[in-house]
Design an enzyme around this catalytic site. Structure first.
Site, PDB file in Angstrom:
ATOM      1  N   MET A  26       7.536 -11.451  -3.913  1.00  0.00           N
ATOM      2  CA  MET A  26       7.217 -12.518  -4.243  1.00  0.00           C
ATOM      3  C   MET A  26       7.538 -13.078  -5.546  1.00  0.00           C
ATOM      4  O   MET A  26       6.684 -13.741  -6.151  1.00  0.00           O
ATOM      5  CB  MET A  26       5.543 -12.654  -4.004  1.00  0.00           C
ATOM      6  N   LEU A  29       9.871 -10.785 -10.834  1.00  0.00           N
ATOM      7  CA  LEU A  29      10.469  -9.315 -10.755  1.00  0.00           C
ATOM      8  C   LEU A  29      10.457  -8.495 -11.801  1.00  0.00           C
ATOM      9  O   LEU A  29      10.509  -8.876 -12.797  1.00  0.00           O
ATOM     10  CB  LEU A  29      12.032  -9.325 -10.127  1.00  0.00           C
ATOM     11  N   HIS A  30      10.210  -7.253 -11.526  1.00  0.00           N
ATOM     12  CA  HIS A  30      10.291  -5.983 -12.563  1.00  0.00           C
ATOM     13  C   HIS A  30      10.998  -5.003 -12.216  1.00  0.00           C
ATOM     14  O   HIS A  30      11.595  -4.923 -11.091  1.00  0.00           O
ATOM     15  CB  HIS A  30       8.906  -5.715 -13.005  1.00  0.00           C
ATOM     16  N   HIS A  33      10.758  -3.596  -8.577  1.00  0.00           N
ATOM     17  CA  HIS A  33      11.589  -4.285  -7.549  1.00  0.00           C
ATOM     18  C   HIS A  33      13.152  -3.881  -7.682  1.00  0.00           C
ATOM     19  O   HIS A  33      13.900  -3.796  -6.574  1.00  0.00           O
ATOM     20  CB  HIS A  33      11.453  -5.817  -7.730  1.00  0.00           C
ATOM     21  N   GLY A 144       7.351  -1.503  -1.440  1.00  0.00           N
ATOM     22  CA  GLY A 144       6.616  -0.416  -2.637  1.00  0.00           C
ATOM     23  C   GLY A 144       5.541   0.199  -2.151  1.00  0.00           C
ATOM     24  O   GLY A 144       4.590  -0.239  -1.668  1.00  0.00           O
ATOM     25  N   ASP A 147       1.580  -0.753  -3.115  1.00  0.00           N
ATOM     26  CA  ASP A 147       0.702  -1.231  -2.058  1.00  0.00           C
ATOM     27  C   ASP A 147       0.674  -0.774  -0.669  1.00  0.00           C
ATOM     28  O   ASP A 147       1.534  -0.963   0.306  1.00  0.00           O
ATOM     29  CB  ASP A 147       1.117  -2.774  -1.806  1.00  0.00           C
ATOM     30  N   SER A 182       3.716  -4.021 -12.097  1.00  0.00           N
ATOM     31  CA  SER A 182       3.152  -4.859 -11.287  1.00  0.00           C
ATOM     32  C   SER A 182       3.380  -6.442 -11.845  1.00  0.00           C
ATOM     33  O   SER A 182       3.380  -6.390 -13.423  1.00  0.00           O
ATOM     34  CB  SER A 182       1.670  -4.911 -11.188  1.00  0.00           C
ATOM     35  N   SER A 183       3.553  -7.455 -11.092  1.00  0.00           N
ATOM     36  CA  SER A 183       3.888  -8.818 -11.555  1.00  0.00           C
ATOM     37  C   SER A 183       2.621  -9.308 -12.381  1.00  0.00           C
ATOM     38  O   SER A 183       2.702 -10.238 -13.197  1.00  0.00           O
ATOM     39  CB  SER A 183       4.315  -9.701 -10.072  1.00  0.00           C
ATOM     40  N   ARG A 184       1.384  -8.638 -11.970  1.00  0.00           N
ATOM     41  CA  ARG A 184       0.088  -9.087 -12.827  1.00  0.00           C
ATOM     42  C   ARG A 184       0.214  -8.660 -14.160  1.00  0.00           C
ATOM     43  O   ARG A 184      -0.774  -9.141 -14.633  1.00  0.00           O
ATOM     44  CB  ARG A 184      -1.063  -8.795 -11.948  1.00  0.00           C
TER      45      ARG A 184
HETATM   46  O1  PAF Z   1       4.293  -7.176  -1.690  1.00  0.00           O
HETATM   47  C1  PAF Z   1       4.533  -8.140  -1.704  1.00  0.00           C
HETATM   48  O2  PAF Z   1       5.127  -8.657  -2.668  1.00  0.00           O
HETATM   49  C2  PAF Z   1       4.202  -9.183  -0.648  1.00  0.00           C
HETATM   50  O3  PAF Z   1       3.025  -8.639  -0.036  1.00  0.00           O
HETATM   51  C3  PAF Z   1       5.280  -9.499   0.490  1.00  0.00           C
HETATM   52  C4  PAF Z   1       5.410  -7.866   1.353  1.00  0.00           C
HETATM   53  C5  PAF Z   1       6.445  -9.611  -0.110  1.00  0.00           C
HETATM   54  C6  PAF Z   1       4.713 -10.445   1.645  1.00  0.00           C
HETATM   55  O4  PAF Z   1       4.629 -11.469   0.873  1.00  0.00           O
END
Ligand code: PAF
Length: 271
Positions: A26, A29-30, A33, A144, A147, A182-184
Protein backbone atom coordinates in the site's frame (compact mmCIF):
# COMPACT_ATOMS: atom_id res chain seq x y z
CA UNK A 1 12.21 0.18 -13.11
CA UNK A 2 9.12 0.75 -15.22
CA UNK A 3 5.99 2.35 -13.79
CA UNK A 4 2.44 1.75 -15.04
CA UNK A 5 -0.97 2.83 -13.85
CA UNK A 6 -2.86 0.47 -16.14
CA UNK A 7 -2.99 -3.27 -15.62
CA UNK A 8 -3.49 -3.89 -19.38
CA UNK A 9 -0.13 -2.28 -20.19
CA UNK A 10 1.69 -4.61 -17.81
CA UNK A 11 0.00 -7.78 -18.99
CA UNK A 12 1.40 -7.11 -22.48
CA UNK A 13 4.92 -7.33 -21.03
CA UNK A 14 4.48 -10.65 -19.32
CA UNK A 15 6.40 -13.36 -21.11
CA UNK A 16 4.85 -16.80 -20.62
CA UNK A 17 8.22 -18.34 -19.82
CA UNK A 18 9.09 -15.87 -17.09
CA UNK A 19 8.63 -16.71 -13.45
CA UNK A 20 6.54 -13.86 -12.06
CA UNK A 21 6.75 -12.56 -8.50
CA UNK A 22 4.12 -10.23 -7.07
CA UNK A 23 4.79 -7.93 -4.11
CA UNK A 24 1.52 -6.21 -3.14
CA UNK A 25 1.96 -3.05 -1.05
CA UNK A 26 0.00 0.00 0.00
CA UNK A 27 3.02 2.24 -0.58
CA UNK A 28 4.71 4.42 2.01
CA UNK A 29 7.57 2.03 1.48
CA UNK A 30 10.26 1.27 4.07
CA UNK A 31 13.16 -1.16 4.37
CA UNK A 32 10.75 -3.98 5.22
CA UNK A 33 9.16 -3.66 1.77
CA UNK A 34 12.55 -3.32 0.09
CA UNK A 35 13.75 -6.56 1.70
CA UNK A 36 10.65 -8.37 0.36
CA UNK A 37 11.38 -7.06 -3.15
CA UNK A 38 15.01 -8.21 -2.87
CA UNK A 39 13.81 -11.68 -1.90
CA UNK A 40 11.42 -11.77 -4.87
CA UNK A 41 14.16 -10.67 -7.27
CA UNK A 42 16.28 -13.66 -6.25
CA UNK A 43 13.52 -16.13 -7.07
CA UNK A 44 11.62 -14.58 -9.97
CA UNK A 45 12.55 -13.27 -13.46
CA UNK A 46 9.92 -10.57 -13.38
CA UNK A 47 8.83 -8.80 -10.19
CA UNK A 48 5.69 -6.69 -10.10
CA UNK A 49 5.34 -4.33 -7.12
CA UNK A 50 1.83 -2.97 -6.69
CA UNK A 51 1.32 0.30 -4.84
CA UNK A 52 -2.33 0.81 -4.03
CA UNK A 53 -4.09 1.98 -0.88
CA UNK A 54 -7.07 -0.34 -1.03
CA UNK A 55 -10.09 1.56 0.37
CA UNK A 56 -12.05 -1.67 0.86
CA UNK A 57 -9.90 -2.93 3.70
CA UNK A 58 -10.32 0.14 5.90
CA UNK A 59 -13.17 -0.29 8.35
CA UNK A 60 -12.47 3.23 9.64
CA UNK A 61 -12.82 6.11 7.10
CA UNK A 62 -10.60 8.37 9.24
CA UNK A 63 -7.82 5.77 9.10
CA UNK A 64 -8.18 5.57 5.29
CA UNK A 65 -8.00 9.34 4.96
CA UNK A 66 -4.86 9.70 7.02
CA UNK A 67 -3.06 6.61 5.67
CA UNK A 68 0.32 7.94 4.40
CA UNK A 69 0.59 8.26 0.61
CA UNK A 70 3.57 9.54 -1.32
CA UNK A 71 4.10 7.90 -4.69
CA UNK A 72 7.02 10.14 -5.58
CA UNK A 73 8.98 9.12 -2.46
CA UNK A 74 8.08 5.48 -3.07
CA UNK A 75 9.34 5.55 -6.65
CA UNK A 76 12.50 7.22 -5.47
CA UNK A 77 13.16 4.35 -3.06
CA UNK A 78 12.45 1.79 -5.81
CA UNK A 79 14.93 3.37 -8.25
CA UNK A 80 17.65 0.99 -6.99
CA UNK A 81 15.82 -1.94 -8.59
CA UNK A 82 16.15 -1.65 -12.34
CA UNK A 83 14.38 -4.94 -13.06
CA UNK A 84 11.03 -4.33 -11.36
CA UNK A 85 7.67 -3.28 -12.75
CA UNK A 86 5.59 -0.98 -10.57
CA UNK A 87 1.80 -1.08 -10.80
CA UNK A 88 0.41 2.13 -9.27
CA UNK A 89 -3.25 2.21 -10.33
CA UNK A 90 -6.22 4.36 -9.45
CA UNK A 91 -9.48 2.92 -8.08
CA UNK A 92 -11.01 2.61 -11.55
CA UNK A 93 -8.19 0.46 -12.93
CA UNK A 94 -8.53 -1.97 -10.02
CA UNK A 95 -12.26 -2.08 -9.44
CA UNK A 96 -13.52 -0.93 -12.82
CA UNK A 97 -16.21 1.21 -11.19
CA UNK A 98 -17.74 -1.82 -9.45
CA UNK A 99 -17.20 -1.20 -5.80
CA UNK A 100 -18.24 -4.59 -4.39
CA UNK A 101 -16.33 -6.15 -1.50
CA UNK A 102 -16.50 -9.91 -1.72
CA UNK A 103 -17.78 -11.76 1.35
CA UNK A 104 -15.65 -14.75 2.25
CA UNK A 105 -15.93 -17.38 4.89
CA UNK A 106 -12.49 -18.20 6.20
CA UNK A 107 -13.73 -19.45 9.58
CA UNK A 108 -11.80 -18.88 12.79
CA UNK A 109 -8.70 -17.27 11.22
CA UNK A 110 -10.76 -14.17 10.53
CA UNK A 111 -12.83 -14.22 13.71
CA UNK A 112 -10.04 -13.55 16.19
CA UNK A 113 -7.61 -10.64 16.77
CA UNK A 114 -7.67 -8.30 13.71
CA UNK A 115 -10.81 -9.99 12.37
CA UNK A 116 -12.68 -9.37 15.63
CA UNK A 117 -11.55 -5.76 16.05
CA UNK A 118 -11.71 -4.65 12.41
CA UNK A 119 -14.96 -6.01 10.95
CA UNK A 120 -14.81 -6.33 7.16
CA UNK A 121 -11.06 -5.72 7.05
CA UNK A 122 -10.09 -9.21 5.93
CA UNK A 123 -12.85 -9.35 3.31
CA UNK A 124 -11.36 -6.15 1.89
CA UNK A 125 -7.82 -7.58 1.95
CA UNK A 126 -8.93 -10.84 0.32
CA UNK A 127 -10.90 -8.93 -2.35
CA UNK A 128 -7.86 -6.95 -3.51
CA UNK A 129 -5.40 -9.83 -3.19
CA UNK A 130 -7.67 -12.16 -5.17
CA UNK A 131 -7.96 -9.48 -7.85
CA UNK A 132 -4.19 -8.98 -8.06
CA UNK A 133 -3.57 -12.74 -8.19
CA UNK A 134 -6.04 -13.14 -11.05
CA UNK A 135 -4.65 -10.10 -12.88
CA UNK A 136 -0.99 -11.05 -12.86
CA UNK A 137 -1.13 -14.82 -12.26
CA UNK A 138 2.19 -14.78 -10.41
CA UNK A 139 4.13 -17.95 -9.62
CA UNK A 140 5.03 -16.45 -6.24
CA UNK A 141 3.38 -13.75 -4.15
CA UNK A 142 5.17 -12.23 -1.17
CA UNK A 143 3.72 -10.89 2.09
CA UNK A 144 5.33 -9.69 5.32
CA UNK A 145 5.07 -11.75 8.50
CA UNK A 146 4.35 -8.61 10.52
CA UNK A 147 0.77 -9.09 9.30
CA UNK A 148 0.90 -12.78 10.15
CA UNK A 149 -2.86 -13.24 10.43
CA UNK A 150 -3.22 -11.65 6.99
CA UNK A 151 -0.56 -14.06 5.66
CA UNK A 152 -2.54 -17.06 6.97
CA UNK A 153 -5.73 -15.73 5.44
CA UNK A 154 -4.04 -15.22 2.05
CA UNK A 155 -2.66 -18.76 2.12
CA UNK A 156 -6.19 -19.99 2.78
CA UNK A 157 -7.54 -17.75 -0.01
CA UNK A 158 -5.06 -19.17 -2.54
CA UNK A 159 -5.98 -22.71 -1.47
CA UNK A 160 -9.71 -21.98 -1.76
CA UNK A 161 -9.62 -20.34 -5.18
CA UNK A 162 -7.18 -23.02 -6.40
CA UNK A 163 -4.71 -20.60 -7.93
CA UNK A 164 -1.35 -22.08 -8.78
CA UNK A 165 0.67 -19.63 -6.70
CA UNK A 166 3.12 -19.95 -3.81
CA UNK A 167 2.32 -17.56 -1.01
CA UNK A 168 5.65 -16.70 0.57
CA UNK A 169 5.96 -15.14 4.04
CA UNK A 170 8.85 -12.74 4.58
CA UNK A 171 10.42 -12.08 7.95
CA UNK A 172 9.64 -8.85 9.80
CA UNK A 173 12.34 -6.23 9.44
CA UNK A 174 12.97 -4.22 12.61
CA UNK A 175 14.51 -0.94 13.63
CA UNK A 176 17.67 -1.13 15.78
CA UNK A 177 15.63 -1.12 18.98
CA UNK A 178 13.37 -3.90 17.74
CA UNK A 179 10.33 -1.90 16.63
CA UNK A 180 8.80 -3.64 13.61
CA UNK A 181 9.01 -1.43 10.52
CA UNK A 182 5.61 -0.10 9.56
CA UNK A 183 4.28 2.70 7.39
CA UNK A 184 2.43 3.93 10.46
CA UNK A 185 5.60 4.46 12.55
CA UNK A 186 6.02 7.90 10.97
CA UNK A 187 2.95 9.11 12.91
CA UNK A 188 4.72 8.60 16.26
CA UNK A 189 6.12 11.60 18.11
CA UNK A 190 9.34 11.28 20.11
CA UNK A 191 7.83 10.01 23.34
CA UNK A 192 5.41 7.70 21.50
CA UNK A 193 8.29 6.31 19.46
CA UNK A 194 10.08 5.49 22.73
CA UNK A 195 6.98 3.68 24.02
CA UNK A 196 6.63 1.79 20.74
CA UNK A 197 10.07 0.24 21.26
CA UNK A 198 8.55 -1.62 24.26
CA UNK A 199 6.21 -3.68 22.04
CA UNK A 200 8.92 -6.16 21.09
CA UNK A 201 10.00 -6.33 24.74
CA UNK A 202 6.50 -7.48 25.71
CA UNK A 203 6.57 -10.19 23.03
CA UNK A 204 10.05 -11.30 24.11
CA UNK A 205 8.94 -11.42 27.73
CA UNK A 206 6.14 -13.79 26.72
CA UNK A 207 8.60 -15.94 24.77
CA UNK A 208 10.94 -16.17 27.76
CA UNK A 209 8.24 -17.42 30.12
CA UNK A 210 6.41 -19.69 27.63
CA UNK A 211 7.98 -22.94 28.82
CA UNK A 212 7.48 -22.29 32.51
CA UNK A 213 4.09 -20.51 32.72
CA UNK A 214 0.57 -21.14 31.48
CA UNK A 215 -0.73 -19.02 28.56
CA UNK A 216 -3.26 -17.50 30.96
CA UNK A 217 -0.65 -16.29 33.44
CA UNK A 218 1.63 -15.06 30.61
CA UNK A 219 -1.27 -13.04 29.26
CA UNK A 220 -2.06 -11.44 32.59
CA UNK A 221 1.64 -10.66 33.18
CA UNK A 222 1.92 -9.02 29.73
CA UNK A 223 -1.27 -6.98 30.22
CA UNK A 224 0.04 -5.79 33.60
CA UNK A 225 3.37 -4.76 32.12
CA UNK A 226 1.75 -3.11 29.12
CA UNK A 227 -0.29 -0.99 31.53
CA UNK A 228 2.86 0.54 32.94
CA UNK A 229 4.14 1.77 29.55
CA UNK A 230 3.45 5.46 28.79
CA UNK A 231 1.14 6.19 25.85
CA UNK A 232 0.43 2.48 25.26
CA UNK A 233 -3.07 1.02 25.29
CA UNK A 234 -3.24 -2.66 24.56
CA UNK A 235 -6.01 -3.98 22.29
CA UNK A 236 -5.10 -7.65 22.45
CA UNK A 237 -2.30 -9.99 23.36
CA UNK A 238 -2.67 -13.62 22.25
CA UNK A 239 -0.60 -16.77 22.10
CA UNK A 240 -1.72 -18.87 19.14
CA UNK A 241 -0.83 -22.36 17.98
CA UNK A 242 -0.67 -21.84 14.20
CA UNK A 243 -1.22 -25.56 13.54
CA UNK A 244 -4.86 -24.99 14.58
CA UNK A 245 -5.24 -23.30 11.17
CA UNK A 246 -2.53 -25.01 9.12
CA UNK A 247 -1.81 -28.56 10.25
CA UNK A 248 1.62 -28.63 8.61
CA UNK A 249 2.70 -25.35 10.19
CA UNK A 250 3.85 -26.31 13.66
CA UNK A 251 4.62 -23.06 15.41
CA UNK A 252 3.45 -21.04 18.35
CA UNK A 253 3.29 -17.26 17.98
CA UNK A 254 2.61 -14.38 20.32
CA UNK A 255 0.56 -11.53 18.84
CA UNK A 256 -0.03 -8.01 20.04
CA UNK A 257 -2.06 -5.01 18.90
CA UNK A 258 -1.97 -1.68 20.68
CA UNK A 259 -2.58 2.00 20.32
CA UNK A 260 0.35 4.33 20.94
CA UNK A 261 -1.29 7.71 21.20
CA UNK A 262 -3.53 7.70 18.11
CA UNK A 263 -1.43 5.23 16.14
CA UNK A 264 -2.42 1.59 15.97
CA UNK A 265 0.47 -0.88 15.74
CA UNK A 266 0.60 -4.68 15.53
CA UNK A 267 3.46 -7.13 15.88
CA UNK A 268 4.11 -10.82 16.50
CA UNK A 269 7.00 -13.22 17.05
CA UNK A 270 7.56 -16.93 16.89
CA UNK A 271 7.88 -18.47 20.33
O1 PAF B 1 -0.31 -5.64 3.82
C1 PAF B 1 -0.68 -4.74 3.03
O2 PAF B 1 0.03 -3.77 2.76
C2 PAF B 1 -2.06 -4.85 2.40
O3 PAF B 1 -2.96 -5.42 3.26
C3 PAF B 1 -2.05 -5.58 1.03
C4 PAF B 1 -1.64 -7.04 1.20
C5 PAF B 1 -1.11 -4.88 0.08
C6 PAF B 1 -3.45 -5.56 0.43
O4 PAF B 1 -3.89 -4.25 0.21
Amino acid sequence: MRVYSSFKDIVKLVDKTDSIGLVPTMGSLHDGHLSIIKKALIKDDMVIVSIYVNPKQFNDPVDLKKYPRNLEDDLDKLKIFNKIIVYAPNDRDVYNGKEEVKRYNFGKITEIMEGRLRPGHFDGVATIVEKLLYMFKPNNAYFGEKDFQQLLLIKELARKIKLDVNIIGCETIRERDGLAMSSRNKFLNKSERKSASQIIKLLERAKKTYNTSSPKSIKSDILKHANSIDNLKIEYFEIIDVSEFFKDKKEIRAFIACKIGNTRLIDNIRI
